[in-house]
Design an enzyme around this catalytic site. Structure first.
Site, PDB file in Angstrom:
ATOM      1  N   ASP A 149       0.718  -1.394   0.185  1.00  0.00           N
ATOM      2  CA  ASP A 149       0.064   0.031  -0.154  1.00  0.00           C
ATOM      3  C   ASP A 149       1.075   1.370  -0.024  1.00  0.00           C
ATOM      4  O   ASP A 149       0.364   2.440  -0.384  1.00  0.00           O
ATOM      5  CB  ASP A 149      -1.105   0.061   1.101  1.00  0.00           C
ATOM      6  CG  ASP A 149      -0.497   0.260   2.724  1.00  0.00           C
ATOM      7  OD1 ASP A 149       0.728  -0.225   2.712  1.00  0.00           O
ATOM      8  OD2 ASP A 149      -1.183   0.548   3.492  1.00  0.00           O
ATOM      9  N   SER A 190      -5.815   1.074  15.722  1.00  0.00           N
ATOM     10  CA  SER A 190      -5.245   2.787  15.937  1.00  0.00           C
ATOM     11  C   SER A 190      -5.960   3.349  14.883  1.00  0.00           C
ATOM     12  O   SER A 190      -6.427   4.581  14.988  1.00  0.00           O
ATOM     13  CB  SER A 190      -3.652   2.933  15.649  1.00  0.00           C
ATOM     14  OG  SER A 190      -3.256   2.218  14.733  1.00  0.00           O
ATOM     15  N   ASP A 196      -5.159   0.671   5.910  1.00  0.00           N
ATOM     16  CA  ASP A 196      -5.831   0.371   7.071  1.00  0.00           C
ATOM     17  C   ASP A 196      -6.911   1.374   7.197  1.00  0.00           C
ATOM     18  O   ASP A 196      -8.230   1.322   7.429  1.00  0.00           O
ATOM     19  CB  ASP A 196      -5.171   0.565   8.392  1.00  0.00           C
ATOM     20  CG  ASP A 196      -3.888  -0.520   8.328  1.00  0.00           C
ATOM     21  OD1 ASP A 196      -4.125  -1.319   7.452  1.00  0.00           O
ATOM     22  OD2 ASP A 196      -3.203  -0.152   9.185  1.00  0.00           O
TER      23      ASP A 196
HETATM   24  C1  GLA Z   1       0.243  -1.828   8.706  1.00  0.00           C
HETATM   25  C2  GLA Z   1       0.246  -0.522   7.815  1.00  0.00           C
HETATM   26  C3  GLA Z   1      -0.352  -0.777   6.353  1.00  0.00           C
HETATM   27  C4  GLA Z   1       0.287  -1.843   5.665  1.00  0.00           C
HETATM   28  C5  GLA Z   1       0.401  -3.114   6.612  1.00  0.00           C
HETATM   29  C6  GLA Z   1       0.971  -4.178   5.804  1.00  0.00           C
HETATM   30  O1  GLA Z   1      -1.147  -2.325   8.791  1.00  0.00           O
HETATM   31  O2  GLA Z   1      -0.607   0.280   8.682  1.00  0.00           O
HETATM   32  O3  GLA Z   1      -0.371   0.532   5.791  1.00  0.00           O
HETATM   33  O4  GLA Z   1       1.558  -1.381   5.091  1.00  0.00           O
HETATM   34  O5  GLA Z   1       0.963  -2.910   7.769  1.00  0.00           O
HETATM   35  O6  GLA Z   1       0.475  -4.499   4.608  1.00  0.00           O
END
Ligand code: GLA
Length: 354
Positions: free
Chosen positions: A33, A121, A165
């Site tokens: 991402d 979070s 997320d």
């Molecule tokens: C965490 C980060 C996301 C993503 C994942 C791995 O959740 O907050 O942005 O990079 O790790 O896929």
């Protein structure tokens, strides 16, 4: 208890507004991402609910049902490395945007575990920003809130995460997956087929995103992207592919993971749309192998849990989230799901179902 009653019990008068957001589990597409790639997270049933009201004092007063203490922090307080930073960061952003300024009383109810890689979070920040946007009577969108929520993580918390997320908890409801292209934020909400049983199992090993290992992988991807002169490591052209094959490890392996993972996430979204459980499961298994061997983000405890998950009948299983502990996600035929969970938990005494 609902957050409105919770707020009233804590502060002695009702809140102005309540809002909520779910946790998420990433089904496939890890560390793509922030490299311009695809992801496929799904919303959990578990949620964070917040209720808030302004107060005259220049203070943020925070109560969470997960902790006994009422916490007071001065307005504009800098990060101090505990969970209240996420609330402070969200309120800092809400104030910067002019949505909600001054002192705030905040009550939080949550059944999303923290340190598990299921985005407690992002859910907390999103719920607070949603509430603040209603208080401020601003016309905004879920995508804009997701961008602001990511900025809280990047700029206030100092966690260089992508936007998966925040988009997942902002746009998907329980039972839905979000097929998101992070290069342009186009997305598709897909109903998870009813005969698919998806379980999220915590390994018992807590993880902290801010602990540096996530950041180390982020920096390796940045270095690989710079080497290949691209800002989208997930989408390399012919010439860059040749340069990739000559790049030294571990950068070559990191880049290989995010590139192949992007393709798997796209294929998995298609497989989910057509209800093709076997193809989806095979992509999950390949994803775990790549995440563990090329991205080196797994641990022996997680690998063991994934192997057992498959040995006792899951079709697909993989480490989910930022890596280095936390949860696995498994795909099991729905009628077999409950027995499968019971057997896996019998074999792993520290594991539990999220
Ligand atoms: C965490 C980060 C996301 C993503 C994942 C791995 O959740 O907050 O942005 O990079 O790790 O896929």
């Amino acid at each position: 208890m609902n957050p409105i009653d919770g707020f009233t019990n804590t502060f002695g008068s009702p809140p102005t507004i309540a809002a909520s957001a779910p946790g998420r589990v990433n089904l496939i597409g890890e560390h793509t991402d922030y490299n311009g790639g695809a992801v496929l997270p799904a919303a959990l049933q578990r949620r964070i609910q917040v209720a808030l009201a302004r107060q005259d004092a220049p203070t943020i007063t925070i109560k969470s049902t997960r902790f006994d203490d009422l916490i007071e922090r001065p307005l504009g307080d800098a990060k101090r490395d505990d969970w209240t930073d996420y609330a402070m960061g969200a309120l800092w952003k809400a104030s910067e945007l002019g949505w909600l300024t001054g002192g705030v009383k905040l009550h939080i109810e949550s059944d999303i575990p923290d340190g598990a890689g299921v985005s407690s979070s992002a859910a907390l920040i999103t719920a607070i920003l949603r509430a603040a946007s209603i208080v401020g009577q601003v016309a905004t969108t879920a995508v804009d809130i997701a961008k602001h929520a990511r900025a809280v993580e990047n700029d206030y918390i100092g966690m260089p995460c992508g936007i998966m997320d925040q988009m997942a908890v902002g746009l998907a409801d329980h039972g839905e997956a979000l097929a998101l292209d992070t290069s342009d934020l186009s997305y598709d909400v897909i109903d998870i087929p009813e005969d698919w049983g998806i379980a999220v199992i915590h390994s018992g090993v807590r993880r902290e995103l801010a602990d540096g290992r996530y950041k180390a992988r982020f920096e390796e991807c940045q270095a690989a992207a710079e080497h290949l002169k691209t800002d989208q490591l997930c989408r390399l052209g012919q010439a860059q592919m040749k340069a990739l094959s000559e790049m030294p490890d571990p950068l070559r392996k990191r880049a290989r993971h995010v590139m192949t993972e992007h393709k798997r996430a796209v294929q998995a979204s298609d497989a989910m749309k057509t209800g093709d459980l076997n193809t989806f499961a095979a992509l999950m298994n390949e994803s775990h192998r790549s995440y563990s061997q090329d991205f080196e983000a797994s641990t022996p405890v997680i690998d063991d849990l994934v192997n057992d998950a498959l040995n006792i009948g899951a079709k697909g299983a993989r480490l989910t989230g930022g890596g280095f502990g936390g949860c696995i996600v498994a795909l099991v035929e729905k009628p077999k799901l409950e027995n499968w969970v019971e057997e896996l938990l019998d074999r792993h005494e520290n594991a539990w179902r999220v």
